[in-house]
Write a protein that holds these residues in place. Structure first.
Motif, PDB file in Angstrom:
ATOM      1  N   ARG A   8      -1.366  -2.520   3.883  1.00  0.00           N
ATOM      2  CA  ARG A   8      -0.910  -3.643   3.048  1.00  0.00           C
ATOM      3  C   ARG A   8      -0.813  -3.242   1.583  1.00  0.00           C
ATOM      4  NH1 ARG A   8      -3.866  -7.488   6.410  1.00  0.00           N
ATOM      5  NH2 ARG A   8      -5.650  -7.372   5.016  1.00  0.00           N
ATOM      6  N   LEU A   9      -1.750  -2.422   1.111  1.00  0.00           N
ATOM      7  CA  LEU A   9      -1.726  -1.953  -0.276  1.00  0.00           C
ATOM      8  C   LEU A   9      -0.483  -1.109  -0.542  1.00  0.00           C
ATOM      9  CD1 LEU A   9      -3.141  -1.679  -3.027  1.00  0.00           C
ATOM     10  CD2 LEU A   9      -4.307   0.354  -2.120  1.00  0.00           C
ATOM     11  N   VAL A  10      -0.185  -0.204   0.399  1.00  0.00           N
ATOM     12  CA  VAL A  10       0.992   0.657   0.247  1.00  0.00           C
ATOM     13  C   VAL A  10       2.271  -0.176   0.251  1.00  0.00           C
ATOM     14  CG1 VAL A  10       2.377   2.466   1.370  1.00  0.00           C
ATOM     15  CG2 VAL A  10      -0.115   2.713   1.199  1.00  0.00           C
ATOM     16  N   ILE A  11       2.341  -1.151   1.156  1.00  0.00           N
ATOM     17  CA  ILE A  11       3.520  -2.007   1.246  1.00  0.00           C
ATOM     18  C   ILE A  11       3.700  -2.829  -0.029  1.00  0.00           C
ATOM     19  CG2 ILE A  11       4.476  -4.041   2.406  1.00  0.00           C
ATOM     20  CD1 ILE A  11       4.969  -1.523   3.935  1.00  0.00           C
ATOM     21  N   ASN A  12       2.601  -3.404  -0.527  1.00  0.00           N
ATOM     22  CA  ASN A  12       2.678  -4.246  -1.727  1.00  0.00           C
ATOM     23  C   ASN A  12       3.030  -3.454  -2.981  1.00  0.00           C
ATOM     24  OD1 ASN A  12       2.108  -6.663  -0.394  1.00  0.00           O
ATOM     25  ND2 ASN A  12      -0.102  -6.367  -0.560  1.00  0.00           N
ATOM     26  N   GLN A  13       2.643  -2.175  -3.003  1.00  0.00           N
ATOM     27  CA  GLN A  13       2.956  -1.318  -4.152  1.00  0.00           C
ATOM     28  C   GLN A  13       4.042  -0.296  -3.772  1.00  0.00           C
ATOM     29  OE1 GLN A  13       1.662  -2.025  -7.067  1.00  0.00           O
ATOM     30  NE2 GLN A  13       0.348  -3.600  -6.170  1.00  0.00           N
ATOM     31  N   SER A  14       4.946  -0.719  -2.906  1.00  0.00           N
ATOM     32  CA  SER A  14       5.941   0.207  -2.352  1.00  0.00           C
ATOM     33  C   SER A  14       6.835   0.833  -3.420  1.00  0.00           C
ATOM     34  CB  SER A  14       6.804  -0.503  -1.307  1.00  0.00           C
ATOM     35  OG  SER A  14       7.446  -1.639  -1.866  1.00  0.00           O
ATOM     36  N   THR A  15       7.156   0.089  -4.466  1.00  0.00           N
ATOM     37  CA  THR A  15       8.038   0.625  -5.510  1.00  0.00           C
ATOM     38  C   THR A  15       7.394   1.822  -6.206  1.00  0.00           C
ATOM     39  OG1 THR A  15       8.926  -1.596  -5.886  1.00  0.00           O
ATOM     40  CG2 THR A  15       9.360   0.062  -7.578  1.00  0.00           C
ATOM     41  N   ILE A  16       6.120   1.674  -6.563  1.00  0.00           N
ATOM     42  CA  ILE A  16       5.411   2.770  -7.231  1.00  0.00           C
ATOM     43  C   ILE A  16       5.228   3.948  -6.276  1.00  0.00           C
ATOM     44  CG2 ILE A  16       3.223   3.440  -8.316  1.00  0.00           C
ATOM     45  CD1 ILE A  16       2.990   0.532  -9.299  1.00  0.00           C
ATOM     46  N   VAL A  17       4.927   3.632  -5.005  1.00  0.00           N
ATOM     47  CA  VAL A  17       4.753   4.693  -4.000  1.00  0.00           C
ATOM     48  C   VAL A  17       6.040   5.488  -3.841  1.00  0.00           C
ATOM     49  CG1 VAL A  17       4.360   5.160  -1.540  1.00  0.00           C
ATOM     50  CG2 VAL A  17       2.941   3.480  -2.736  1.00  0.00           C
ATOM     51  N   VAL A  18       7.169   4.794  -3.746  1.00  0.00           N
ATOM     52  CA  VAL A  18       8.473   5.464  -3.609  1.00  0.00           C
ATOM     53  C   VAL A  18       8.770   6.317  -4.841  1.00  0.00           C
ATOM     54  CG1 VAL A  18      10.976   5.091  -3.489  1.00  0.00           C
ATOM     55  CG2 VAL A  18       9.443   3.765  -2.033  1.00  0.00           C
ATOM     56  N   PHE A  19       8.432   5.792  -6.020  1.00  0.00           N
ATOM     57  CA  PHE A  19       8.673   6.525  -7.267  1.00  0.00           C
ATOM     58  C   PHE A  19       7.895   7.846  -7.285  1.00  0.00           C
ATOM     59  CE2 PHE A  19       7.618   7.222 -11.845  1.00  0.00           C
ATOM     60  CZ  PHE A  19       8.918   7.462 -12.296  1.00  0.00           C
ATOM     61  N   VAL A  20       6.628   7.778  -6.914  1.00  0.00           N
ATOM     62  CA  VAL A  20       5.789   8.986  -6.889  1.00  0.00           C
ATOM     63  C   VAL A  20       6.306   9.980  -5.845  1.00  0.00           C
ATOM     64  CG1 VAL A  20       3.480   9.879  -6.409  1.00  0.00           C
ATOM     65  CG2 VAL A  20       3.750   7.786  -7.761  1.00  0.00           C
ATOM     66  N   LEU A  21       6.640   9.468  -4.658  1.00  0.00           N
ATOM     67  CA  LEU A  21       7.168  10.341  -3.612  1.00  0.00           C
ATOM     68  C   LEU A  21       8.476  10.997  -4.033  1.00  0.00           C
ATOM     69  CD1 LEU A  21       6.474   8.214  -0.386  1.00  0.00           C
ATOM     70  CD2 LEU A  21       5.271  10.279  -1.147  1.00  0.00           C
ATOM     71  N   MET A  22       9.312  10.242  -4.765  1.00  0.00           N
ATOM     72  CA  MET A  22      10.579  10.799  -5.259  1.00  0.00           C
ATOM     73  C   MET A  22      10.329  11.943  -6.231  1.00  0.00           C
ATOM     74  SD  MET A  22      13.532   9.938  -4.218  1.00  0.00           S
ATOM     75  CE  MET A  22      14.258  10.776  -5.619  1.00  0.00           C
ATOM     76  N   LEU A  23       9.341  11.772  -7.110  1.00  0.00           N
ATOM     77  CA  LEU A  23       9.012  12.835  -8.069  1.00  0.00           C
ATOM     78  C   LEU A  23       8.559  14.098  -7.349  1.00  0.00           C
ATOM     79  CD1 LEU A  23       7.100  10.849 -10.851  1.00  0.00           C
ATOM     80  CD2 LEU A  23       9.331  11.947 -11.083  1.00  0.00           C
ATOM     81  N   VAL A  24       7.702  13.903  -6.349  1.00  0.00           N
ATOM     82  CA  VAL A  24       7.200  15.053  -5.585  1.00  0.00           C
ATOM     83  C   VAL A  24       8.340  15.741  -4.838  1.00  0.00           C
ATOM     84  CG1 VAL A  24       5.686  15.776  -3.702  1.00  0.00           C
ATOM     85  CG2 VAL A  24       4.888  14.067  -5.354  1.00  0.00           C
ATOM     86  N   ALA A  25       9.169  14.933  -4.153  1.00  0.00           N
ATOM     87  CA  ALA A  25      10.281  15.493  -3.378  1.00  0.00           C
ATOM     88  C   ALA A  25      11.286  16.202  -4.274  1.00  0.00           C
ATOM     89  CB  ALA A  25      10.970  14.385  -2.595  1.00  0.00           C
ATOM     90  N   ALA A  26      11.561  15.617  -5.450  1.00  0.00           N
ATOM     91  CA  ALA A  26      12.536  16.211  -6.368  1.00  0.00           C
ATOM     92  C   ALA A  26      12.096  17.595  -6.833  1.00  0.00           C
ATOM     93  CB  ALA A  26      12.734  15.293  -7.576  1.00  0.00           C
ATOM     94  N   GLY A  27      10.787  17.755  -7.059  1.00  0.00           N
ATOM     95  CA  GLY A  27      10.275  19.055  -7.479  1.00  0.00           C
ATOM     96  C   GLY A  27      10.487  20.127  -6.431  1.00  0.00           C
ATOM     97  N   PHE A  28      10.401  19.729  -5.150  1.00  0.00           N
ATOM     98  CA  PHE A  28      10.614  20.688  -4.062  1.00  0.00           C
ATOM     99  C   PHE A  28      12.104  20.960  -3.834  1.00  0.00           C
ATOM    100  CE2 PHE A  28       6.281  19.349  -2.779  1.00  0.00           C
ATOM    101  CZ  PHE A  28       5.722  20.603  -2.622  1.00  0.00           C
ATOM    102  N   ALA A 307       8.951  -6.309   5.189  1.00  0.00           N
ATOM    103  CA  ALA A 307       7.609  -5.882   5.596  1.00  0.00           C
ATOM    104  C   ALA A 307       6.558  -6.400   4.628  1.00  0.00           C
ATOM    105  CB  ALA A 307       7.555  -4.360   5.669  1.00  0.00           C
ATOM    106  N   LYS A 308       6.922  -6.428   3.352  1.00  0.00           N
ATOM    107  CA  LYS A 308       5.988  -6.913   2.323  1.00  0.00           C
ATOM    108  C   LYS A 308       5.697  -8.395   2.525  1.00  0.00           C
ATOM    109  CE  LYS A 308       6.864  -5.229  -1.686  1.00  0.00           C
ATOM    110  NZ  LYS A 308       7.475  -4.989  -3.023  1.00  0.00           N
ATOM    111  N   ARG A 309       6.746  -9.169   2.854  1.00  0.00           N
ATOM    112  CA  ARG A 309       6.562 -10.596   3.093  1.00  0.00           C
ATOM    113  C   ARG A 309       5.683 -10.845   4.323  1.00  0.00           C
ATOM    114  NH1 ARG A 309      12.094 -11.259   1.936  1.00  0.00           N
ATOM    115  NH2 ARG A 309      12.547 -11.577   4.138  1.00  0.00           N
TER     116      ARG A 309
END
Length: 315
Positions: A8-28, A307-309
């Motif tokens: 539920r925490l990951v889903i509710n903060q999905s925007t920040i999670v996606v942003f962090v994952l994008m940064l990590v993926a972009a570096g690779f 999913a968040k709803r």
């Protein structure tokens, strides 16, 4: 923390999670992504999208939509280019902002006063403003010959583009309006339950006019920003930009049904979209393929919102 709570925490903060994952993926995916020049480029490119998305957020919070954002940007860029020689930079910017607000008020009036569905009303405004920009410019780009105006588009403060500081100022203003004013609460109330808000004696028409005026204002700012970056008032500027702006707001977790969405998440959504476009360019992915990717992103964002709803309902 249990697995259910973590989910539920990951889903509710999905925007920040996606942003962090994008940064990590972009570096690779690209060794050039985190270079100073490229980061500066991303920040500069994110400004028009971020500014327009913040204005569009208010419209979407009421349960509306604004398809005219790209066309208003084009009209404003042409107006700015035409008026700078006669009125100077300050006068041209003032006129451009008035034109943008007027376009927003036209859309808002069609929705609020005449009861036309936002999709149809703003589609009409989109067509009219794009046509006006082509008529006024005679279908040709108008080059801007003012060095001070151009310098702002390329200026940097401590290595950060000056335009990005403008985005921060707009974000702060949008945040204040959203969290600290009665207007911000009423916007969310209309999107959550328009009927109940109307029965409470709130002037729904005035609020709807205001949110479309805000959208027009942010489009005007973005149009001027685009003109400072390119040195051109272009009648074909920002074609299809409404897709990017809607995607940024949705990726930021806002509900297209209205009543749900935050300023900070919308800004992050705009940064995510800018990062994705930049990364695809670095990877030499063709423009047509990029449109497909953006469409998929919108679908995934809507699924995340659903999913968040569900998660909040179960909680």
């Amino acid at each position: 923390m249990s697995a259910n709570k973590l989910f539920r925490l990951v889903i509710n903060q999905s925007t920040i999670v996606v942003f962090v994952l994008m940064l990590v993926a972009a570096g690779f995916l690209s060794d050039r992504f985190f270079s100073p020049d490229n980061i500066t480029n991303i920040l500069r490119q994110s400004v028009p999208l971020g500014i327009v998305s913040l204005g569009l957020l208010y419209v979407i919070l009421t349960g509306g939509i604004d398809l005219s954002v790209g066309s208003v940007m084009a009209l404003v860029s042409v107006v700015a280019a035409l008026t700078i020689p006669g009125f100077g930079v300050s006068g041209a910017v003032a006129i451009s902002l008035i034109v943008g607000i007027a376009c927003g008020l036209v859309s808002g009036s069609l929705v609020a006063n005449f009861g036309i569905a936002p999709f149809i009303a703003t589609l009409a405004t989109m067509t009219i403003t794009r046509g006006l920009s082509l008529i006024v410019s005679k279908g040709q780009p108008i080059f801007i010959d003012d060095q001070a105006f151009m310098d702002f588009g390329s200026a940097a403060i401590f290595g950060i583009p000056a335009l990005f500081f403008l985005l921060i100022v707009v974000t702060a203003a949008a945040l204040f309006l959203n969290r600290k004013t009665v207007f911000g609460r009423l916007v969310i109330a209309i999107g959550s339950n328009e009927t109940a808000t109307r029965f409470s004696g709130i002037n729904i028409m005035a609020i709807k006019l205001a949110v479309y005026a805000i959208s027009g204002f942010t489009c005007a700012v973005a149009g001027v920003v685009s003109a400072t970056r390119t040195g051109v008032g272009s009648p074909i500027l920002a074609i299809g930009f409404e897709l990017d702006a809607i995607a940024a707001v949705v990726v930021g977790g806002a509900s297209l049904a209205g009543g749900r969405g935050t300023v900070i998440n919308t800004l992050i959504g705009a940064l995510i979209l800018s990062m994705i476009s930049n990364l695809m360019n670095l990877m030499d992915i063709p423009g047509y393929h990029q449109q497909v990717v953006k469409g998929v992103i919108i679908v995934l964002a809507v699924l995340l919102e659903s999913a968040k709803r569900r998660a909040s309902t179960q909680h």
